[in-house]
Design an enzyme around this catalytic site. Sequence first.
Site, PDB file in Angstrom:
ATOM      1  N   GLY A  18       0.857  -1.185   0.000  1.00  0.00           N
ATOM      2  CA  GLY A  18       0.000   0.000   0.000  1.00  0.00           C
ATOM      3  C   GLY A  18       0.888   1.229   0.000  1.00  0.00           C
ATOM      4  N   GLY A  20       0.165   5.237   0.673  1.00  0.00           N
ATOM      5  CA  GLY A  20      -0.847   6.283   0.887  1.00  0.00           C
ATOM      6  C   GLY A  20      -0.233   7.641   0.634  1.00  0.00           C
ATOM      7  N   PHE A  22       1.763  10.030   2.559  1.00  0.00           N
ATOM      8  CA  PHE A  22       3.197  10.269   2.754  1.00  0.00           C
ATOM      9  C   PHE A  22       3.916   9.003   3.222  1.00  0.00           C
ATOM     10  CE2 PHE A  22       2.395  10.247   7.255  1.00  0.00           C
ATOM     11  CZ  PHE A  22       1.190  10.889   7.426  1.00  0.00           C
ATOM     12  N   ALA A  23       3.272   7.849   3.039  1.00  0.00           N
ATOM     13  CA  ALA A  23       3.914   6.618   3.501  1.00  0.00           C
ATOM     14  C   ALA A  23       3.763   5.511   2.470  1.00  0.00           C
ATOM     15  CB  ALA A  23       3.270   6.178   4.821  1.00  0.00           C
ATOM     16  N   VAL A  25       3.822   1.222   2.465  1.00  0.00           N
ATOM     17  CA  VAL A  25       3.773   0.065   3.372  1.00  0.00           C
ATOM     18  C   VAL A  25       4.229  -1.171   2.618  1.00  0.00           C
ATOM     19  CG1 VAL A  25       2.304  -1.369   4.845  1.00  0.00           C
ATOM     20  CG2 VAL A  25       1.857   1.085   4.670  1.00  0.00           C
ATOM     21  N   LYS A  40       6.066   0.404   7.510  1.00  0.00           N
ATOM     22  CA  LYS A  40       5.597   1.692   6.996  1.00  0.00           C
ATOM     23  C   LYS A  40       6.821   2.591   6.870  1.00  0.00           C
ATOM     24  CE  LYS A  40       2.136   5.180   8.395  1.00  0.00           C
ATOM     25  NZ  LYS A  40       1.131   5.430   9.455  1.00  0.00           N
ATOM     26  N   ASP A 132      -9.706  10.338  15.069  1.00  0.00           N
ATOM     27  CA  ASP A 132      -9.869  10.107  13.624  1.00  0.00           C
ATOM     28  C   ASP A 132     -10.434   8.715  13.386  1.00  0.00           C
ATOM     29  OD1 ASP A 132      -7.742  10.326  10.622  1.00  0.00           O
ATOM     30  OD2 ASP A 132      -9.883  10.702  10.967  1.00  0.00           O
TER      31      ASP A 132
END
Length: 339
Positions: A18, A20, A22-23, A25, A40, A132
């Site tokens: 994955g 996303g 700013f990362a 994985v 990550k 969140d």
Amino acid sequence: MSQFTELRGLYHLRETIGSGGFAKVKLAYHALTGEKVAIKIMDKRSLGEDLPRVKTEIEAMKDLCHQHICKLYQVIETETKFFMILEYCPEGELFDYIVSKDKLSEEEARVFFRQIVAAVAYIHSQGYAHRDLKPENLLLDEDQNLKLIDFGLCAKPKGGMDSQLFTCCGSPAYAAPELVSGREYLGSEADLWSMGILLYALLCGYLPFDDDKIPSLYKKIQSGKYDTPSWLSDESKSLIASMLQVDPKRRVTIRHLLAHPWLMADAQCPVEWHSKYKRCLDEDCLTELAVHYGKTKKDMEASVSEFKFDYLTATYFLLLEKKMKGRPVRLLNKIRNHE
Ligand SMILES: O=C(Nc1ccc2c(c1)CCNCC2)c1ccc(-c2cn[nH]c2)cc1OCc1ccccc1
């Protein structure tokens, strides 16, 4: 693939699972135990103003050790990168699971919601508000257990859980009325509202408050008016209504949720929210580590209990995972390459 020198010999990197904002994985194997982990990887330069969020997340996850919170095993920080070695959650996001099934039955929603209530009761007991909560931040492990992630926006108010917060954050559709109105709010109360949105999404497959334009979305949230589809039982409706109370002081508390009739249906017991991880260290894991590192058990216990979130911390936790899954509490002596 470019082997990161910091991971060489410690983890065997596999495919990217994955990437996303700013990362990125990646799947990896922890060399000494052979256990799968998720790594990550974040580049500090591209983090920009998100850098404090990563530090918040790392410090919170070091404090949180619970069966329904994604476990942080190790942190490696270099001049340009952060590596977070995390619990492997191969069934992906709860969000995708709901979408794939359109909506969940009450029974299935109850199984998941009990796990969410347990995770939130635990983090609140540790003085944290998540802020969140949403299906994208709940991952599924290989046994379909939920693991809460993304503590980048969490708050650990200095004055404890009764002190007011100000920062307006989180995802708009899950944000409480007091939060979107810019008023002071309690993190725990805002989390309870988001859990109401979450339960609605589990049972309906869509959101109670939705709008393309933020200002009209906020109006809908502040009105507290949402429709309840015909398939919702009266108990589900009343539980959702107790969480989607516009007045935070009238909103149900996490303590009440633990023994709420809807959560206790199917003749269940109140939600067991305490962490299954004991404070004391596991003897079998310590023995195996002591033998491997040629140390006395006493010295090994002293080193492990420092919990520096280095390779030793990761090895200890992953050995403990093996034990909890009924696998042999053994370290792989020679570093075996994975097929
Ligand atoms: O183990 C994780 N993910 C993950 C691992 C294996 C597989 C999948 C997913 C699904 C895709 N098919 C291959 C199997 C995994 C663990 C922790 C974290 C994490 C913890 N704090 N922050 C992030 C993120 C993770 O992933 C992100 C992801 C990737 C693809 C989709 C859904 C989710």
